[in-house]
Design an enzyme around this catalytic site. Structure first.
Site, mmCIF file in Angstrom:
data_model
loop_
_atom_site.group_PDB
_atom_site.id
_atom_site.type_symbol
_atom_site.label_atom_id
_atom_site.label_comp_id
_atom_site.label_asym_id
_atom_site.label_seq_id
_atom_site.Cartn_x
_atom_site.Cartn_y
_atom_site.Cartn_z
ATOM 1 N N ASP A 675 -24.306 -1.913 -20.592
ATOM 2 C CA ASP A 675 -24.817 -3.116 -19.959
ATOM 3 C C ASP A 675 -24.928 -2.904 -18.441
ATOM 4 O O ASP A 675 -25.930 -3.242 -17.819
ATOM 5 C CB ASP A 675 -23.867 -4.269 -20.299
ATOM 6 N N LYS A 679 -28.329 -2.631 -15.891
ATOM 7 C CA LYS A 679 -28.478 -3.331 -14.610
ATOM 8 C C LYS A 679 -28.784 -2.338 -13.491
ATOM 9 O O LYS A 679 -29.610 -2.600 -12.613
ATOM 10 C CB LYS A 679 -27.203 -4.113 -14.278
#
Ligand code: ADP
Ligand code: ASP
Ligand code: MG
Length: 813
Positions: A675, A679
């Site tokens: 995750d 980003k």
């Protein structure tokens, strides 16, 4: 004396013809000076008559069926009148004559224009004859008038020019005060007595001619809508009735396709200054529209929008046209000689090309006659192209007050631009009473709606379609409900949620759903969800300023963004998937938004509501170069490293975070670091690095193979890492450092891994679930630009999505 015209839409059913008779009688009772009722054929009959004639040229059996259908329609509508012996006899005679004509066509296998004009005349003749019987049956004396005896035209078929002097004389000789007349609309005759007509929809014109000849005070046109509307109500659901319209406005609107009156109707009315009243046969009490010399007071600059399909753009191009006088003169003279009507002209200022618009049915002929006329120029290569582009629609925005109001065209084209409608040609009438443009027919309905809402909705509106009703979607809906009243009051911006979809259901409302009740509306009215259908339904609404808000984490949905942008839908999302798919897809998204002035906004994909993406974009747009970014980008992992200590082991903190809802449902999704990797990739691409997800070096906090374990096994294994993490913390502590899960972009490389950080560093002071990002640029060299704050949580994320929506809506028209 009054002239009332009832169109085909008013004589479509037995119930409607009865209303027409009653309205006529009522009018006569109120004003016994007399009524001329001008009547059209039963709605649809003119088309059926033409179709039957064409069929009779080759297929008698089929033609016979169509003939019987025409007859049946008359029995259906005027059944009661056909009981009247005289009316029955007259109608039967007409049907016999019509049958013989069709038979004749079948024998010679050809229907000439002249015969076609005779055939279509039966529609008005039958309708008016039977209406006469109907009014008689109601106890009134009434005279049937075949307008071929009154309206004189040139000898030309399928729409002839009227000879006014002889027509006026005939009308004045025949029509007497104090009577009711039922007069056939549309049809006329030339001097030799041959049947002609005034062109399709021409009954309005017949009525105006009679009204002008008799100098009546007012002409009433009765139809199936409440009046002249701001746009065709079949295309624009938000169209509304205009109480007052000037002659010129009505003329321009009808010329450009507002079918409610025939374009020529107003010419006789203007000459005698007769106001024209448009009324609804089905709702006679509604006030209708007055068309007269004056437009209404305080009208919008753009009064109405009209459109007509089935046009072609012809482009005549060549360098040999530059500076050669008379080219356009020859061109238009040639077209005029061939009886080709030029609807719009736009000439490039270089004179290098002339383009003009004609009806598609005349486009081929136009090209042929021009190629012949300019044969020598083509041979000498002075003209290289004469070609037609089909499937186009012309749209006109019309209004008396456009004259002298600056910025109309700018607003109009900006509205089309932000809604992805491509404009092919433009012309502005020198009267500044209209701006006309040509678009592809596939974009036409949308274009008309976009123009309509940009000029008529007093506030700016954005139409939201929200996908996903999980944590973020749900919170966003409640925030929209809270913010929208204030936005409306203070900023003239109306945010309407026109659709909501989740994994099960979808619901729509073009006027805006009641967001406070979204859950019960979705439960009660929701239809089974289907992504293709969801988008088709949105497109069919033809709304302007549509924003799709993707609050899901779905890769499937994200992979459709490009096709949605192509259709003119803007996108706002916290979903990271689209920005982290293959570079080609990512670049395609950017190109679309750049080329088509569309908006794709995703601030919340990094750091939730923190202004990270916007800041990076602003730095770059202002000419800065980002050299390095480092940060803590996961609220969950931030919490983990803040909490871990001698008293709380790694596994205990993971468990605690899991139990308190700080992790994904499967904590391994956080611990794998992907995750954060996503980003980081989003930021890397933002600063111009052409990287793929695989290029991001992500060091997970747990072994990769733990992915395969069951949840239970995972929890059992987790404490085996405690010692390793405790050692790491202790070692760091001794050096006056802390341990953090750090994301970094430096020298074009991206990494996400555990790092020890000096306790003095900003990165060490990241509290609770905070995110922190340090951006180094050519301008921020020694001390970085620092962004810090809560980087997770439904409230801040939804608020970030809402902020994107609002700033997008302010960009729209
Ligand atoms: P009639 O049979 O009464 O002559 P038409 O079908 O010729 O009726 O014209 C009425 C229709 O014109 C309406 O039903 C409406 O759909 C269409 N129309 C197109 N543009 C406009 C407009 N600007 N205002 C009102 N009606 C319009
Ligand atoms: N019946 C004719 C037509 O359909 C004329 C009219 O309705 O005005 O075109
Ligand atoms: Mg009409």
């Amino acid at each position: 004396m009054k002239v009332m015209k009832f169109g085909g839409t008013s004589v479509g059913t037995a119930e409607r013809v009865n209303r027409v008779a009653d309205l006529t009688i009522q009018s006569f009772n109120e004003d016994p000076s007399g009524v001329c009722l001008v009547l059209s054929a039963i709605g649809g009959i003119t088309d059926m008559l033409i179709d039957c004639a064409k069929t009779a040229e080759s297929d008698w059996n089929n033609a016979l069926e169509k003939f019987n259908a025409i007859k049946a329609k008359h029995f259906e509508v005027y059944g009661a009148e056909l009981q009247n012996p005289q009316a029955k006899k007259d109608a039967e005679n007409m049907f016999t004559e019509l049958y013989d004509i069709y038979r004749g066509i079948n024998l010679v296998r050809e229907c000439s224009l002249r015969t076609m004009d005779l055939i279509v005349s039966f529609g008005e003749r039958l309708s008016a004859r039977l209406m006469t019987a109907m009014i008689e049956n109601k106890g009134f004396k009434v005279t049937f008038v075949d307008a071929r005896n009154l309206v004189r035209t040139e000898k030309r078929f399928n729409g002839a020019r009227v000879f006014f002097a002889s027509t006026h004389e005939a009308i004045n000789q025949f029509i007497q005060q104090g009577q009711i007349y039922v007069i056939t609309g549309f049809i006329a005759s030339c001097e030799e007595g041959i049947t002609t007509n005034l062109g399709r929809g021409g009954s309005d014109y017949s009525a105006a001619i009679i009204a002008a000849a008799l100098h009546v005070e007012k002409l009433e046109i009765w139809t199936d809508v409440d009046g002249f509307m701001s746009a065709d109500p079949r295309l624009v659901p938000d169209a509304f009735v205009l109480p007052r319209v000037s002659y010129e406005e009505a003329m321009e609107m009808s010329y450009f396709g507002a079918k409610v009156i025939h374009p020529q109707t107003l010419v006789p009315a203007i000459q005698k200054n007769i106001p024209v009243l448009i009324k609804n046969t089905l709702r006679p009490k509604s006030s209708g529209t007055i068309i007269s010399k004056q437009a209404g007071d305080g009208d919008h600059p753009v009064k109405g929008i009209a459109s007509f399909a089935g046009i072609s753009l012809i482009n005549v191009q060549g360098s040999g046209m530059v500076g050669v006088p008379g080219v356009s003169g020859r061109l238009f003279a040639t077209l005029a000689k061939a009886d080709i009507n030029v609807i719009m002209i736009s000439q490039a200022s270089s004179e290098h090309s002339i383009c003009f618009v004609v009806k598609t049915e005349q486009a081929q002929e136009a090209c042929e006659v021009l190629k012949k006329e300019f044969e020598s120029e083509i041979l000498a290569r002075k003209i290289d192209t004469i070609e037609a582009v089909d499937d186009l629609t012309m749209i006109a925005a019309v209004g008396e007050n456009m004259h002298g109001t600056p910025g109309i065209a700018g607003k109009l084209f900006a509205a089309l631009g932000t809604n992805a409608v491509n404009v092919i040609a433009i012309a502005q009438g020198s009267s500044e009473r209209n701006v006309s443009l040509v678009v592809n027919s596939k974009d036409a309905v949308k274009a008309v709606n976009v123009i309509h809402s940009s000029f008529y909705l007093s506030t700016r509106s954005a139409h939201l379609f929200i996908m996903g009703t999980g944590n973020i979607g749900k919170t966003l809906l409640s925030q929209v409900s809270g913010a929208s009243k204030k936005l409306f009051k203070e900023s003239d911006l109306s945010l309407l949620v026109c659709g909501i979809a989740n994994v099960e259901k979808m619901v729509f409302d073009r006027k805006g759903l009641d967001v406070e009740r979204w859950q019960s509306i979705l439960d009660e009215k929701g239809e089974p969800v289907d992504l293709d259908m969801w988008i088709n339904r949105i497109l069919l609404m033809n709304l302007s300023n549509v924003i799709l808000v993707d609050c899901t984490a779905s890769a499937d949905i994200a992979s459709r963004y490009t096709s949605w942008l192509e259709q003119g839908l803007h996108i706002v999302t916290p979903n990271k998937k689209a920005n982290t798919m293959g570079l080609d897809y990512y670049k395609g998204l950017r190109k679309l938004t750049r080329d088509h002035r569309l908006h794709y906004m995703y601030e919340t994909t990094v750091g939730a509501g923190l202004p990270i993406i916007n800041t990076i974009q602003s730095l770059i747009h202002s000419g800065d170069t980002v050299t390095r970014i480092e940060g803590i980008l996961s609220g969950t992992l931030s919490f983990l490293f803040n909490r871990m200590s001698h008293d709380f082991s790694f596994s205990q903190v993971v468990r605690y975070a899991f139990e308190n809802g700080y992790t994904e449902p499967d904590p391994r999704d956080d611990l794998a670091g992907m995750d954060v990797g996503r980003k980081l990739l989003i930021m890397a691409r933002e600063i111009g690095l052409n990287l793929e997800l695989d290029d991001i070096h992500v060091k997970a906090l747990i072994p990769a193979e733990w992915r395969q374990l069951s949840m239970q096994e995972f929890w059992q294994k987790l404490p085996s890492l405690d010692e390793q993490y405790e050692d790491m913390l202790n070692a760091a502590h001794q050096e006056n450092k802390v341990v953090r899960y750090l994301a970094e972009i430096q020298d074009g490389k991206c990494s996400v891994q555990i790092r020890t950080i000096d306790v003095q560093s900003d990165l060490a002071h990241c509290k609770a679930t905070d995110n922190i990002v340090r951006i180094f640029t050519h301008r921020y060299v020694e001390t970085p630009l620092l962004i810090q704050g809560p980087g997770a949580g439904r409230e801040v994320t939804a608020a970030g999505v809402l902020a994107d929506i609002i700033s997008l809506a302010f960009h729209l028209n």
